[in-house]
Design a protein around this motif. Sequence first.
Motif, short mmCIF file in Angstrom:
data_model
loop_
_atom_site.label_atom_id
_atom_site.label_comp_id
_atom_site.label_asym_id
_atom_site.label_seq_id
_atom_site.Cartn_x
_atom_site.Cartn_y
_atom_site.Cartn_z
N VAL A 1 2.82 5.31 -7.44
CA VAL A 1 2.61 4.83 -8.82
C VAL A 1 2.21 5.97 -9.75
O VAL A 1 2.56 5.97 -10.94
CB VAL A 1 1.55 3.71 -8.85
N TYR B 1 0.83 -1.20 0.00
CA TYR B 1 0.00 0.00 0.00
C TYR B 1 0.87 1.26 0.00
O TYR B 1 0.57 2.24 -0.68
CB TYR B 1 -0.92 0.01 1.22
N ALA C 1 2.42 1.85 -3.39
CA ALA C 1 1.40 2.12 -4.40
C ALA C 1 1.06 3.61 -4.49
O ALA C 1 0.62 4.09 -5.54
CB ALA C 1 0.13 1.33 -4.09
#
Length: 271
Positions: A199, A193, A196
């Motif tokens: 990203v 998480y 991410a």
Amino acid sequence: MADFFLQFNPVMQALLATLFTWGVTAAGAALVFMPGMVKPKLLDCMLGFAAGVMIAASFWSLLAPGIEMAESLGHVPWRTATIGFLGGGVFMRLIDKFLPHLHPGFAMGQSEGVKTSWQRSTLLVLAITLHNIPEGLAVGVAFGAVAAGLPSATIGGAIALAIGIGIQNFPEGTAVSMPLRREGMGKWKSFMYGQASGVVEPIAGVIGAAFVLKMQNILPYALCFAAGAMIFVVVEELIPESQRNEKNIDIVTMTTLAGFAVMMILDVALG
């Protein structure tokens, strides 16, 4: 390092640079694998440092070159800078208003944006993703500016911006993964998480570089737009989050100054 980047086209340069900044986000998230937990005081200092880096980058790497480019292109510099800067802030305000997200340390009832049934972990990731949109955009626009051939845009300055953004991404990855770990989520899932949240940077970087290459006349506006977006994030989120504990305000303020100094040195030395 500059020679390495010069062998690629600007869009690829932006992609490589933002993949680096994403990687540093992942490195910060990876602290969940270390024994023990990052103390809240240290995390506050890290966020303060990140705020200083972003403030310095907004001026040295974005606003100042944007104003110089506006003048060289025959624009009215102050008008271009004002429109672009405020436009970036308004853009981030709209995203902040409508995108569901939750800042670290807050209860679910304090989530912002459109109300949703999304999980707490998803909302935490989206909060840091908000930070990373203008950062990725700024790096992409900086490399696109180099390709425009204007004197105020240098490959060294673009690289300095990417390094500075990378440095301040470290605590942002930690700011997602550590709270999730404290709430009982597994180490690997907390790390996933956390990373991410970065990203979006390669995506925003590529879009920023490609956009200014197609429409070079708006490049000064784009640089100032990225600066306004970054300052919004600093004032609305990073500084308040880093100074929630009144006992830490003084040391957090000093780390903010340190972050500003580090980014200023990077930009002046490499730019």
